[in-house]
Design an enzyme around this catalytic site. Structure first.
Site, PDB file in Angstrom:
ATOM      1  N   GLU A   1      25.612  57.325   8.316  1.00  0.00           N
ATOM      2  CA  GLU A   1      25.408  55.887   8.156  1.00  0.00           C
ATOM      3  C   GLU A   1      24.090  55.534   7.465  1.00  0.00           C
ATOM      4  O   GLU A   1      23.602  54.406   7.595  1.00  0.00           O
ATOM      5  CB  GLU A   1      25.485  55.182   9.520  1.00  0.00           C
TER       6      GLU A   1
ATOM      7  N   TYR B   1      24.866  53.762  26.566  1.00  0.00           N
ATOM      8  CA  TYR B   1      24.333  55.112  26.347  1.00  0.00           C
ATOM      9  C   TYR B   1      22.825  55.072  26.567  1.00  0.00           C
ATOM     10  O   TYR B   1      22.169  54.037  26.382  1.00  0.00           O
ATOM     11  CB  TYR B   1      24.671  55.617  24.941  1.00  0.00           C
ATOM     12  N   TYR B   2      22.279  56.215  26.967  1.00  0.00           N
ATOM     13  CA  TYR B   2      20.900  56.251  27.412  1.00  0.00           C
ATOM     14  C   TYR B   2      19.946  56.726  26.315  1.00  0.00           C
ATOM     15  O   TYR B   2      19.338  57.798  26.383  1.00  0.00           O
ATOM     16  CB  TYR B   2      20.794  57.120  28.665  1.00  0.00           C
ATOM     17  N   HIS B   3      19.825  55.877  25.310  1.00  0.00           N
ATOM     18  CA  HIS B   3      18.792  55.987  24.285  1.00  0.00           C
ATOM     19  C   HIS B   3      18.398  54.558  23.967  1.00  0.00           C
ATOM     20  O   HIS B   3      19.254  53.745  23.599  1.00  0.00           O
ATOM     21  CB  HIS B   3      19.301  56.701  23.029  1.00  0.00           C
TER      22      HIS B   3
ATOM     23  N   HIS C   1      17.713  51.025  22.779  1.00  0.00           N
ATOM     24  CA  HIS C   1      18.137  50.287  21.588  1.00  0.00           C
ATOM     25  C   HIS C   1      18.140  48.797  21.887  1.00  0.00           C
ATOM     26  O   HIS C   1      18.188  48.370  23.051  1.00  0.00           O
ATOM     27  CB  HIS C   1      19.532  50.747  21.128  1.00  0.00           C
TER      28      HIS C   1
END
Length: 328
Positions: free
Chosen positions: A159, A251-253, A255
């Protein structure tokens, strides 16, 4: 069909369009001004829900007239498609995309549970519950390797052509970040604009890891995201955008979501799911303690689906057992 019904149904084909008054619900409802037999008329078009017929739903993927891929990353794919349902006076199909399609393949049982109809619970996560139960759960999810798609974007493997803004990758991993369209946006309807800001550093799993010392960096990111969005999409002004963070996140990042204020607040923007970035920064700034004071020390309340692992493995077992009424 009764005569009155027939007369009523004959009105719509006689509608003569003059101008578009408004589009809302992210473009799914349009209000049209025109006339019928020379008298002013207002026609409101709204996309009906998909029927529940299994025969119909099973036939949709193979019957699509056109499919345009918007992107693919790891197991996630997204498209715009034309169902071929709209025709003009010459019986020609219009080529506009009337379907936005997300595909997860190959999907896991966890994906299936997430998108299944389920009951919802409102839970209270104290700092102690976070430390003793939720943080270990987060760590297990990260170690299961479910962040490959995010790391692909951050590292420029996937991307890269979609990235709207980014700091030079690797130049300062503790400060780096990037901005790109969220996979749920059709990339056309500005009132439904939805962008995603990802940070480079991997030690921030969620808003729970944010501390007072991070506020200047968060404000810097906020300014850059607003600048980049209004530059790339000139029809959008800064005060038409809102930034928020999910808790619990998918999700565990760490953002940040950037959306148009006209985007209707569905479940993902509701209380118990989304926390405004400005409010998070203000809370951090007013916390007692030094620069290490952070969001891991506050109680957070949010909603959980009953099919989620977090409910089944953490909060359901912690739920107090009700005692019978009148028991001694």
């Amino acid at each position: 069909m009764t005569e009155s019904n027939a007369n009523a149904e004959a009105l719509v084909p006689r509608f003569k369009f003059e101008r578009l008054l408004n589009q809302d619900q992210a473009g799914r409802r349009s209000s049209l001004c025109g006339t019928i037999d020379g008298q002013p008329a207002l026609l409101i078009l709204e996309r009906a829900p998909f029927p529940s017929s299994t025969d119909y739903l099973g036939s949709v993927p193979a019957s699509l007239r056109t499919i345009k891929n918007l992107g693919a990353n790891d197991i996630y794919h997204w498209y715009l498609a034309n169902s071929g349902g709209a025709v003009d006076d010459n019986n020609n199909n219009h080529d506009f995309a009337d379907l936005k399609i997300n595909l997860i393949w190959p999907c896991t049982e966890k994906h299936i549970r997430k998108y299944s109809k389920q009951g919802v619970r409102f839970v209270t996560e104290t700092p102690e519950i976070y430390r003793d139960h939720v943080r270990p759960y987060m760590q297990a999810q990260r170690e299961a390797g479910r962040l490959n798609w995010a790391f692909n974007i951050i590292e420029g493997v996937k991307e890269a052509e979609d990235v709207i803004y980014r700091t030079p990758y690797g130049e300062d991993p503790d400060e780096g970040f990037l901005l790109l369209p969220d996979l749920n946006w059709d990339r056309q309807t500005l009132d439904a604009l939805h962008l995603l800001g990802l940070v480079e550093r991997r030690d921030l799993w969620s808003l729970r890891d944010l501390r007072k010392k991070h506020v200047p960096w968060l404000r810097h990111m906020q300014a850059k995201f607003l600048d980049a969005t209004t530059r790339v999409y000139p029809g959008v002004e800064r005060d038409q955008l809102k930034l928020y963070v999910h808790y619990q996140p998918t999700y565990y990042h760490f953002h940040i979501h950037i959306v148009h204020v006209a985007l209707e607040a569905g479940a993902t923007q509701a209380t118990g799911k989304a926390l405004g970035l400005e409010a998070i920064m203000a809370q951090l700034e007013t916390m007692q303690g030094d620069d290490e004071a952070g969001m891991d020390g506050v109680t957070l309340c949010y909603t959980l689906g009953e099919a989620s692992d977090l409910w089944a493995d953490v909060f359901a077992p912690l739920k107090p057992t009700s005692t019978a009424s009148g028991s001694q």
